[in-house]
Motif scaffolding. Structure first.
Motif, PDB file in Angstrom:
ATOM      1  N   ALA A  25      41.001  41.459  41.725  1.00 49.74           N
ATOM      2  CA  ALA A  25      40.993  40.049  42.130  1.00 49.74           C
ATOM      3  C   ALA A  25      41.945  39.314  41.201  1.00 49.74           C
ATOM      4  N   ASP A  26      41.859  38.021  41.146  1.00 51.62           N
ATOM      5  CA  ASP A  26      42.873  37.283  40.408  1.00 51.62           C
ATOM      6  C   ASP A  26      42.215  36.154  39.614  1.00 51.62           C
ATOM      7  N   TRP A  27      42.588  36.050  38.361  1.00 55.12           N
ATOM      8  CA  TRP A  27      42.020  35.048  37.455  1.00 55.12           C
ATOM      9  C   TRP A  27      43.014  33.920  37.254  1.00 55.12           C
ATOM     10  N   ARG A  28      42.558  32.690  37.398  1.00 58.80           N
ATOM     11  CA  ARG A  28      43.424  31.528  37.128  1.00 58.80           C
ATOM     12  C   ARG A  28      42.748  30.646  36.114  1.00 58.80           C
ATOM     13  N   GLU A  29      43.470  30.311  35.065  1.00 57.77           N
ATOM     14  CA  GLU A  29      42.928  29.395  34.063  1.00 57.77           C
ATOM     15  C   GLU A  29      42.602  28.054  34.712  1.00 57.77           C
ATOM     16  N   PRO A  30      41.593  27.330  34.292  1.00 64.75           N
ATOM     17  CA  PRO A  30      40.715  27.710  33.192  1.00 64.75           C
ATOM     18  C   PRO A  30      39.539  28.589  33.625  1.00 64.75           C
ATOM     19  N   ASN A  31      39.137  28.561  34.878  1.00 65.27           N
ATOM     20  CA  ASN A  31      37.844  29.153  35.233  1.00 65.27           C
ATOM     21  C   ASN A  31      37.759  29.651  36.654  1.00 65.27           C
ATOM     22  N   VAL A  32      38.876  29.997  37.242  1.00 68.34           N
ATOM     23  CA  VAL A  32      38.824  30.273  38.675  1.00 68.34           C
ATOM     24  C   VAL A  32      39.116  31.746  38.992  1.00 68.34           C
ATOM     25  N   ILE A  33      38.241  32.314  39.818  1.00 71.44           N
ATOM     26  CA  ILE A  33      38.487  33.654  40.365  1.00 71.44           C
ATOM     27  C   ILE A  33      38.900  33.467  41.824  1.00 71.44           C
ATOM     28  N   ARG A  34      40.102  33.966  42.141  1.00 66.54           N
ATOM     29  CA  ARG A  34      40.549  33.861  43.537  1.00 66.54           C
ATOM     30  C   ARG A  34      40.356  35.216  44.211  1.00 66.54           C
TER      31      ARG A  34
END
Ligand code: PLP
Length: 424
Positions: free
Chosen positions: A387-396
């Protein structure tokens, strides 16, 4: 459809899925020897098995023919850009003469801004979404500076209302009306890369035109993901990349669209020989005469190996059909949302930033973690979820209808639930 939170139910949806065989046309990555749950098609789409064959064919033709391949290869290189037109046009809802594969996304954005962002003393502002993809922000700012203007006074970036995650269409339209005498350009993502929100392309375009502005879209996260009708919606120009949902490989050849009303317009542009009238291109004469339509924006001769990968993938889109893909996508992402809501009905652990209306999103859901986001994400990774992590707190997460399954959505839900420590 009534969903049910069980493995049997997920498997039943897979059995009834008329697109299920398309998964076999892709290489699915493995994690520790086990087939991964690949939910990152929004970042880099998977490799079609046919890609190698298409590229090999070009390598063979180059080996056997050398320069003669320009005219004598099985897909003659001089007119290679024509082979992708019809399928691309179907995917974005345009006419073949309105689309072309060329360059990469940010390059195309700059080229079209040269032609379509033409600030005057009174009318010079650009309206866009706040938090646009970094490359787009850099492109807008540098274009603004190129015209000796100040980005702080020129760029209007719209933010969601207090306490909301996504922009309301009514607020976008109102902002366009509020600035009606000073905007030169309205430009939005088709699908916002961070929130997954699909903007109302038709209404935004109409409002922009009503205000006397040019309207463009960056379709990086929309192309091959959501239904598009660029021509019918009267969009002036659009750009996209092809390595996300279009599965054309890392750094793939990108695409752009220019409405046919500009097909013979005398617009300022940066020119190159591949945009020159093809009948006279090899006369090498002085005096640029653009090809009609979007082809007139081409600069360089076509990158055949990249384009071969592009064709391999577009062929799959042609077989599957955008309409069928969108239909499955609505179910697949709907099922993912259903399962997430079963796991955390009171939103103790996370919020889904993406709109819940299927007409306002594509396949991606952006999960805003209220705590332990990084830890949950690494648990997912360890369990074989890409999956994909985006700062500050998001999992896409983006289940893609061409190659993901309902069973994977169910299994992802179980892995996510355990990572959160939730018992059902
Ligand atoms: C992926 C993406 C890009 C990437 O730009 P490249 O020129 O392809 O590197 C730019 N803008 C948006 C909105 C994107 O989603």
């Amino acid at each position: 459809m009534e969903f049910n939170h069980s493995l049997q139910f997920a498997r039943k949806l897979d059995r009834n899925d008329s697109l299920k065989s398309f998964r076999n046309q892709f290489h699915i990555p493995k994690v520790k020897g086990k087939t991964a749950i690949y939910f990152t098609g929004n970042s880099l789409g998977l490799q079609p098995k046919a890609t190698k064959k298409y590229i090999d064919e070009e390598l063979q033709d180059w080996a056997n023919l050398g320069v003669e391949g320009h005219v004598h290869s099985r897909r003659p290189w001089v007119s290679y850009q024509k082979f992708s037109k019809t399928i691309l046009a179907n995917i974005v809802g345009a006419r073949p003469a309105e689309v072309v594969a060329m360059n990469q996304l940010t390059v195309n954005l700059h080229l079209l801004l040269v032609s379509f962002y033409r600030p005057t003393k009174e009318r010079y502002k650009i309206i866009t979404e706040h938090g646009a993809f970094s490359s787009d922000q850099y492109a807008f700012e540098s274009q603004i500076r190129f015209h000796n203007l100040n980005p702080d006074d020129t760029l209007i970036e719209l933010k969601p209302r207090e306490g909301e995650f996504t922009l309301r269409t009514e607020d976008i339209l109102q902002a366009i009306r509020d600035h009606r005498d000073e905007i030169a350009l309205v430009i939005f993502g088709g699908v916002q890369y961070y929130t997954g929100q699909l903007f109302d392309i038709k209404k935004i375009t109409a409002a922009g035109h009503e205000a006397g502005a040019i309207v463009g879209f960056d379709l990086a996260h929309a192309v091959g993901n959501v239904p598009l009708n660029l021509h019918r919606d009267d969009v002036d120009f659009a750009v996209w990349c092809s390595y996300k949902y279009l599965n054309s490989g890392p750094g793939a050849i990108a695409g752009c669209y220019v409405h046919e009303r500009f097909s013979q317009a005398d617009l300022p542009r940066f020119a190159g020989w591949w945009g020159h009238n093809e009948k006279e291109r090899f006369l090498m004469r002085k005096g640029f005469k653009p090809m009609k339509g979007v082809d007139g924006w081409q600069l360089s001769n076509h990158p055949i190996l990249l384009s071969a990968a592009h064709l391999a993938s577009l062929e799959i889109f042609k077989q599957a059909g955008m309409k069928n893909l969108v239909e499955k996508s609505v179910q697949l992402t709907g099922y993912l949302e259903f399962i997430l809501n079963q796991i955390d009905p009171s939103h103790k652990y996370f919020n889904i930033l993406t709109p819940s209306n299927p007409k306002e999103r594509g396949c991606q859901l952006s999960i805003f973690m209220k705590k332990n986001g990084k830890k949950v994400f690494s648990d997912l990774t360890r369990a074989g979820v890409i999956a994909d992590w985006r700062e500050p707190n998001v999992i896409r997460v983006a289940p893609v209808p061409l190659y993901n399954t309902f069973e994977e959505v169910y299994l992802f839900g179980e892995i996510f639930r355990k990572a959160l420590g939730v018992k059902l």
